[in-house]
Design a protein around this motif. Sequence first.
Motif: not given
Length: 157
Positions: A43-49, A112-123
């Motif tokens: 949920a946190c990663a999704s909210a950031v994205l 990688t940068d943080s937003l790219t990493w979170l996008a990869l983690a979230a799919g």
Amino acid sequence: MPSRPTVAQRRHAALRAALDDQLRHLGEPPYSGPDRPSLVLEACASAVLRAHAAGLDPDRAAVRAAVRGTLAELAERAPGHALEVRVPPFGAVQCLEGPRHTRGTPPGVVETDSLTWLALAAGTLVWEEAVAGGRVTASGVRADIGPLLPLWGPPSR
């Protein structure tokens, strides 16, 4: 005398607080889902994205908590020391079985940068596209972590 919270409990509390702050900045209600660490992390990663997609600056504490949590999840799923995954300035982990390094640059590095990493983690971003687009640098024979991603949910292919 009450016992002190464990490191995991403190980390989870910080993640919850960061998630609720990010949701507040998005104009959304606080998180009301199950209080399981993996679901709160997702949920946190999704909210950031979502904040980034809306043109807002994501809350730094939420980005930090989501990056550190997803890196820890990756290291737990693929233990080892053959590859270092770096997401500056928030964290780095070693993962994958193979030769262990003790000094200097490891034999395999992903950065990688943080937003790219979170996008990869979230799919929401596919590994191959991120590498081809220069959003991820990956070196070494074990640097393809595409099969380990996303950490949850279906990949967006």
